[in-house]
Design a protein around this motif. Structure first.
Motif, mmCIF file in Angstrom:
data_model
loop_
_atom_site.group_PDB
_atom_site.id
_atom_site.type_symbol
_atom_site.label_atom_id
_atom_site.label_comp_id
_atom_site.label_asym_id
_atom_site.label_seq_id
_atom_site.Cartn_x
_atom_site.Cartn_y
_atom_site.Cartn_z
ATOM 1 N N VAL A 1 -6.531 3.457 -4.617
ATOM 2 C CA VAL A 1 -5.159 2.989 -4.399
ATOM 3 C C VAL A 1 -5.173 1.720 -3.545
ATOM 4 O O VAL A 1 -4.400 0.776 -3.790
ATOM 5 C CB VAL A 1 -4.322 4.095 -3.734
ATOM 6 N N ALA A 2 -6.055 1.661 -2.539
ATOM 7 C CA ALA A 2 -6.146 0.475 -1.679
ATOM 8 C C ALA A 2 -6.600 -0.747 -2.467
ATOM 9 O O ALA A 2 -6.123 -1.866 -2.231
ATOM 10 C CB ALA A 2 -7.101 0.747 -0.520
ATOM 11 N N ILE A 3 -7.518 -0.537 -3.423
ATOM 12 C CA ILE A 3 -7.976 -1.649 -4.265
ATOM 13 C C ILE A 3 -6.816 -2.205 -5.085
ATOM 14 O O ILE A 3 -6.616 -3.416 -5.200
ATOM 15 C CB ILE A 3 -9.127 -1.194 -5.178
ATOM 16 N N LEU A 4 -6.041 -1.300 -5.692
ATOM 17 C CA LEU A 4 -4.887 -1.736 -6.483
ATOM 18 C C LEU A 4 -3.860 -2.465 -5.609
ATOM 19 O O LEU A 4 -3.290 -3.493 -6.008
ATOM 20 C CB LEU A 4 -4.238 -0.533 -7.161
ATOM 21 N N ALA A 5 -3.609 -1.935 -4.412
ATOM 22 C CA ALA A 5 -2.634 -2.544 -3.518
ATOM 23 C C ALA A 5 -3.083 -3.944 -3.091
ATOM 24 O O ALA A 5 -2.278 -4.885 -3.027
ATOM 25 C CB ALA A 5 -2.425 -1.661 -2.288
ATOM 26 N N LEU A 6 -4.374 -4.099 -2.790
ATOM 27 C CA LEU A 6 -4.891 -5.402 -2.367
ATOM 28 C C LEU A 6 -4.800 -6.423 -3.498
ATOM 29 O O LEU A 6 -4.469 -7.585 -3.276
ATOM 30 C CB LEU A 6 -6.337 -5.256 -1.896
ATOM 31 N N LEU B 1 0.835 -1.205 0.000
ATOM 32 C CA LEU B 1 0.000 0.000 0.000
ATOM 33 C C LEU B 1 0.872 1.260 0.000
ATOM 34 O O LEU B 1 0.590 2.225 -0.743
ATOM 35 C CB LEU B 1 -0.921 -0.003 1.217
ATOM 36 N N ALA B 2 1.935 1.242 0.797
ATOM 37 C CA ALA B 2 2.825 2.410 0.841
ATOM 38 C C ALA B 2 3.466 2.650 -0.519
ATOM 39 O O ALA B 2 3.631 3.807 -0.956
ATOM 40 C CB ALA B 2 3.901 2.190 1.905
ATOM 41 N N TYR B 3 3.826 1.585 -1.233
ATOM 42 C CA TYR B 3 4.424 1.718 -2.564
ATOM 43 C C TYR B 3 3.437 2.373 -3.531
ATOM 44 O O TYR B 3 3.779 3.325 -4.257
ATOM 45 C CB TYR B 3 4.842 0.348 -3.091
ATOM 46 N N PHE B 4 2.194 1.894 -3.561
ATOM 47 C CA PHE B 4 1.209 2.453 -4.477
ATOM 48 C C PHE B 4 0.874 3.906 -4.118
ATOM 49 O O PHE B 4 0.648 4.739 -5.012
ATOM 50 C CB PHE B 4 -0.059 1.593 -4.483
ATOM 51 N N GLN B 5 0.833 4.215 -2.844
ATOM 52 C CA GLN B 5 0.575 5.604 -2.455
ATOM 53 C C GLN B 5 1.712 6.525 -2.905
ATOM 54 O O GLN B 5 1.471 7.641 -3.403
ATOM 55 C CB GLN B 5 0.407 5.681 -0.928
ATOM 56 N N THR B 6 2.949 6.042 -2.769
ATOM 57 C CA THR B 6 4.107 6.841 -3.198
ATOM 58 C C THR B 6 4.076 7.079 -4.701
ATOM 59 O O THR B 6 4.318 8.201 -5.190
ATOM 60 C CB THR B 6 5.411 6.137 -2.805
ATOM 61 N N GLU B 7 3.796 6.019 -5.458
ATOM 62 C CA GLU B 7 3.749 6.151 -6.916
ATOM 63 C C GLU B 7 2.607 7.066 -7.350
ATOM 64 O O GLU B 7 2.739 7.852 -8.300
ATOM 65 C CB GLU B 7 3.600 4.765 -7.551
ATOM 66 N N PHE B 8 1.459 6.959 -6.668
ATOM 67 C CA PHE B 8 0.314 7.804 -7.014
ATOM 68 C C PHE B 8 0.646 9.281 -6.786
ATOM 69 O O PHE B 8 0.341 10.141 -7.623
ATOM 70 C CB PHE B 8 -0.896 7.389 -6.170
ATOM 71 N N ARG B 9 1.287 9.559 -5.657
ATOM 72 C CA ARG B 9 1.659 10.957 -5.365
ATOM 73 C C ARG B 9 2.749 11.447 -6.328
ATOM 74 O O ARG B 9 2.820 12.644 -6.632
ATOM 75 C CB ARG B 9 2.145 11.066 -3.921
ATOM 76 N N GLY B 10 3.583 10.516 -6.822
ATOM 77 C CA GLY B 10 4.597 10.902 -7.783
ATOM 78 C C GLY B 10 3.986 11.364 -9.102
ATOM 79 O O GLY B 10 4.591 12.134 -9.843
ATOM 80 N N ILE B 11 2.786 10.886 -9.383
ATOM 81 C CA ILE B 11 2.105 11.267 -10.626
ATOM 82 C C ILE B 11 1.238 12.508 -10.423
ATOM 83 O O ILE B 11 1.263 13.453 -11.243
ATOM 84 C CB ILE B 11 1.236 10.106 -11.139
#
Length: 389
Positions: free
Chosen positions: A49-54, A22-32
């Motif tokens: 983002v939580a759906i993608l992480a799960l 989840l932390a990885y997807f949140q970081t990438e999302f904020r990078g965009i």
């Protein structure tokens, strides 16, 4: 930040935690979309983002499950069933109860599709039984119905299919109850033993051969390599197998195929095995004597206790007793573990206050129960009495 993925090393496969994913997807999302994007659980972006992480995390756990399915130690279900085929064994399907019947009659009498009964259940003999010159033969019969059909010693005495020359039938020992579909845990244990088939130790090879026979549930090998009879009564330079379940003739053939030339086989059940040269060999082994155990458990009911939990206790204790190894003593204090349901959630709804055990017919007490080398403890849930206060 590198993507969290499954990794494999010398210790096996490792799955990243959901928090790391989840932390990885949140970081990438904020990078965009910018570092000021709000990704709380109550936001649409945060939920996406939580759906993608799960989904990513579930894929990793699936990869681990696939990886582990290739090992008998960690495989389960259909995967485990496929793995053990490498060892020449298969998951046991539901079985019928079996019992060794002593058939007495005129020499040469042929019994075809014979049936014996105990007044309640029918027991099917092998398709053809020929009474030998001695006038007596022991055969293994199967219950008509699958499952745990019981028969106490001396209860199967009626000939269900009268045959000229067949005089009497009886069972000296109790029937071995049938079993349900073999569990993953039991199959793993049997797979581990089966690897002893090609072993250098003859006794392990015999045990491994017996373990693969359909219907065998418990077994214990013994060897006396001294010049005197040992404490169990096993004669010098001989072996003794104690086997629960399985066809008596198949067990004898397995022992004969693995034992060394000249080794004496000790036991109360005897079967004749003919070798490739036409020579007859008498192979002996024991059927375990069932030692029925009764238990009285006193407990104080707490908040949440129900009669269903009481049934759980009775079932757990009976199962624990019936799964003890052949020849294993019943240790009084160890019964507290299944009686407490392995300290699961339901165990918090009651407190054990007293416990007594004994063999069926003996007075209850607080001592260990001694089991002989050719005996096996067992119990039904009905043998476990609960005193609830």
């Amino acid at each position: 930040m590198s993507a969290p993925v499954c990794t494999i090393d010398a210790t096996g496969i490792h799955v990243p935690s959901y928090d790391d994913v989840l932390a990885y997807f949140q970081t990438e999302f904020r990078g965009i979309y910018g570092s000021d994007v709000y990704l709380g659980n109550d936001s649409q972006d945060g939920q996406w983002v939580a759906i993608l992480a799960l989904a990513h995390y579930d894929s990793c756990t699936m990869a681990a499950a696939v990886y582990n399915s290739y090992s008998p130690t960690t495989g389960q279900g259909a995967g485990l069933s496929s793995n053990v085929k490498i060892n020449g064994i298969a998951r046991a399907i539901p079985t019928h109860s079996t019992v060794d019947l002593t058939i007495i009659g005129q020499a040469g009498t042929v019994i075809s599709t014979g049936i014996a009964t105990d007044g309640t259940h029918r027991w099917f003999l092998p398709s053809t039984v020929t009474i030998p010159p001695g006038g007596e033969i022991i055969v293994t019969a199967s219950a008509e119905d699958a499952g745990a059909v019981e028969a106490d010693p001396g209860t199967i005495t009626t000939i269900g299919t009268p045959t000229r020359g067949w005089q009497t039938v009886t069972n000296v020992l109790a029937a071995t109850a049938g079993a349900p579909v073999e569990s993953d845990a039991d199959l793993r244990r049997r797979q581990k033993v089966s690897t002893a088939l090609p072993s250098l130790t003859v006794l392990e090879g015999i045990a491994g051969a017996v373990a693969t026979i359909e219907g065998v549930t418990r077994y214990a090998p013994y060897e006396n390599d001294t010049n005197v009879t040992d404490g169990d009564g096993v004669p010098p330079h001989s072996i003794a197998m104690v086997v629960e379940g399985g066809d008596a003739q198949a067990i004898a053939v397995a022992i004969a195929s693995k034992k060394t030339p000249g080794a004496y086989t000790y036991g109360t059940t005897a079967e004749v095995v003919t070798d490739r040269y036409g020579l007859d060999h008498t192979i002996r082994f024991f059927r375990p004597t069932a030692k029925r155990v009764k238990v009285e458990i006193s407990l104080t009911a707490l908040t949440g206790y129900t009669s269903g939990i009481g049934t759980e206790i009775q079932t757990a204790v009976a199962q624990w007793l019936s799964e003890l190894a052949i020849g294993e003593d019943v240790r009084y204090f160890r019964i507290a573990v299944p009686a407490n349901l392995d300290n699961g959630a339901d165990s918090k709804t009651y407190t054990l206050t007293d416990m007594q055990i004994a063999f069926n017919g003996d007075p209850l007490g607080y001592v260990d129960l001694t089991i002989a080398f050719n005996e096996a403890a067992f119990a039904d849930p009905a043998d476990i009495t609960l005193v609830v206060t």
